[in-house]
Design a protein around this motif. Structure first.
Motif, short mmCIF file in Angstrom:
data_model
loop_
_atom_site.label_atom_id
_atom_site.label_comp_id
_atom_site.label_asym_id
_atom_site.label_seq_id
_atom_site.Cartn_x
_atom_site.Cartn_y
_atom_site.Cartn_z
N LYS A 160 0.82 -1.21 0.00
CA LYS A 160 0.00 0.00 0.00
C LYS A 160 0.86 1.26 0.00
N ALA A 161 2.00 1.23 0.69
CA ALA A 161 2.88 2.40 0.68
C ALA A 161 3.38 2.67 -0.74
N ALA A 162 3.75 1.59 -1.44
CA ALA A 162 4.22 1.76 -2.81
C ALA A 162 3.08 2.24 -3.70
N ALA A 163 1.88 1.66 -3.50
CA ALA A 163 0.73 2.04 -4.32
C ALA A 163 0.35 3.50 -4.09
N SER A 164 0.47 3.93 -2.84
CA SER A 164 0.13 5.31 -2.52
C SER A 164 1.09 6.28 -3.22
N ALA A 165 2.37 5.94 -3.23
CA ALA A 165 3.35 6.78 -3.93
C ALA A 165 3.08 6.77 -5.43
N THR A 166 2.70 5.59 -5.95
CA THR A 166 2.38 5.50 -7.38
C THR A 166 1.15 6.33 -7.72
N PHE A 167 0.15 6.25 -6.86
CA PHE A 167 -1.06 7.06 -7.06
C PHE A 167 -0.68 8.54 -7.20
N ASP A 168 0.14 9.01 -6.27
CA ASP A 168 0.52 10.43 -6.30
C ASP A 168 1.30 10.78 -7.57
N ARG A 169 2.12 9.83 -8.03
CA ARG A 169 2.91 10.07 -9.23
C ARG A 169 2.01 10.12 -10.47
N LEU A 170 0.99 9.23 -10.50
CA LEU A 170 0.12 9.15 -11.68
C LEU A 170 -0.88 10.29 -11.73
N GLU A 171 -1.13 10.88 -10.58
CA GLU A 171 -2.22 11.82 -10.43
C GLU A 171 -1.76 13.20 -10.91
N ARG A 172 -1.65 13.33 -12.22
CA ARG A 172 -0.95 14.49 -12.76
C ARG A 172 -1.75 15.77 -12.67
N ASP A 173 -3.08 15.70 -12.83
CA ASP A 173 -3.84 16.95 -12.82
C ASP A 173 -4.25 17.38 -11.41
N LYS A 174 -3.82 16.60 -10.42
CA LYS A 174 -3.98 16.99 -9.01
C LYS A 174 -5.42 17.29 -8.62
N ASP A 175 -6.36 16.53 -9.19
CA ASP A 175 -7.74 16.71 -8.76
C ASP A 175 -8.13 15.68 -7.71
N GLY A 176 -7.17 14.91 -7.23
CA GLY A 176 -7.41 13.98 -6.14
C GLY A 176 -7.88 12.60 -6.56
N THR A 177 -8.11 12.42 -7.86
CA THR A 177 -8.55 11.11 -8.33
C THR A 177 -7.77 10.70 -9.57
N LEU A 178 -7.79 9.40 -9.83
CA LEU A 178 -7.22 8.89 -11.07
C LEU A 178 -8.35 8.56 -12.03
N ASP A 179 -8.27 9.09 -13.24
CA ASP A 179 -9.23 8.70 -14.27
C ASP A 179 -8.60 7.64 -15.17
N GLN A 180 -9.38 7.15 -16.13
CA GLN A 180 -8.89 6.06 -16.97
C GLN A 180 -7.60 6.45 -17.70
N HIS A 181 -7.53 7.70 -18.09
CA HIS A 181 -6.33 8.15 -18.78
C HIS A 181 -5.11 8.09 -17.85
N GLU A 182 -5.26 8.57 -16.65
CA GLU A 182 -4.14 8.55 -15.70
C GLU A 182 -3.78 7.12 -15.29
N LEU A 183 -4.80 6.26 -15.19
CA LEU A 183 -4.55 4.87 -14.83
C LEU A 183 -3.83 4.13 -15.94
N SER A 184 -3.96 4.64 -17.16
CA SER A 184 -3.37 4.00 -18.32
C SER A 184 -3.85 2.55 -18.38
N ARG A 185 -2.96 1.58 -18.52
CA ARG A 185 -3.43 0.20 -18.65
C ARG A 185 -3.38 -0.57 -17.34
N ARG A 186 -3.25 0.13 -16.23
CA ARG A 186 -3.20 -0.58 -14.95
C ARG A 186 -4.52 -1.26 -14.63
N LEU A 187 -5.61 -0.62 -15.02
CA LEU A 187 -6.93 -1.21 -14.84
C LEU A 187 -7.68 -1.13 -16.16
N SER A 188 -8.36 -2.22 -16.52
CA SER A 188 -9.23 -2.15 -17.68
C SER A 188 -10.47 -1.31 -17.33
#
Ligand SMILES: [Ca+2]
Ligand SMILES: [Ca+2]
Ligand SMILES: [Ca+2]
Length: 135
Positions: A50-78
């Motif tokens: 979870k610590a690694a995932a949390s850091a990854t979330f912050d790294r992927l979360e480029r527009d800083k709106d607090g959430t990951l959308d499909q574009h930010e998630l890329s292919r991590r989730l279908s």
């Protein structure tokens, strides 16, 4: 919560006990474990994942709106996995929702249910699905 990664990273370098591990193909996996294994016990537990995932979330979360959308998630989730992980169906994941998926995948990758993932478990298809959320 503050990750203990920083203080342990120097320890990880010194403690390379690769003796019992065959095949050079494993070494990449071992690097992966060392990267995540902040308490340096040779396995990855849920807190480390979870610590690694949390850091990854912050790294992927480029527009800083607090959430990951499909574009930010890329292919991590279908799209289907995103929908399943997104209870309010707004097409985005908060960090809590993201970490809930991490926890599900962690459990799926831990068939012996000992609460830790070893190299073999991380290298299973469930383990690789988990790793996609951690890096
Ligand atoms: Ca560990
Ligand atoms: Ca975002
Ligand atoms: Ca296990």
């Amino acid at each position: 919560m503050i990750s203990r990664r920083v203080c342990v990273i120097s320890l990880a370098v010194g403690t390379l006990l690769a003796t019992g591990l065959p095949v050079s193909a494993k070494s990449k996996q071992n690097n992966l474990i060392r990267m995540l294994d902040t308490d340096n016990d040779g396995t990855v537990d849920l807190a480390e994942a979870k610590a690694a995932a949390s850091a990854t979330f912050d790294r992927l979360e480029r527009d800083k709106d607090g959430t990951l959308d499909q574009h930010e998630l890329s292919r991590r989730l279908s799209a289907k996995e995103l929908a399943a992980a997104d209870p309010d169906h707004d097409g985005t994941l908060t960090k809590d929702e993201y970490l809930a998926v991490v926890e599900q995948r962690f459990k799926a990758a831990d068939p012996d249910n000992d609460g830790t993932l070893d190299a073999k478990e991380l290298n299973s298809s469930a383990g690789r699905a988990l790793m996609r959320l951690l890096k």
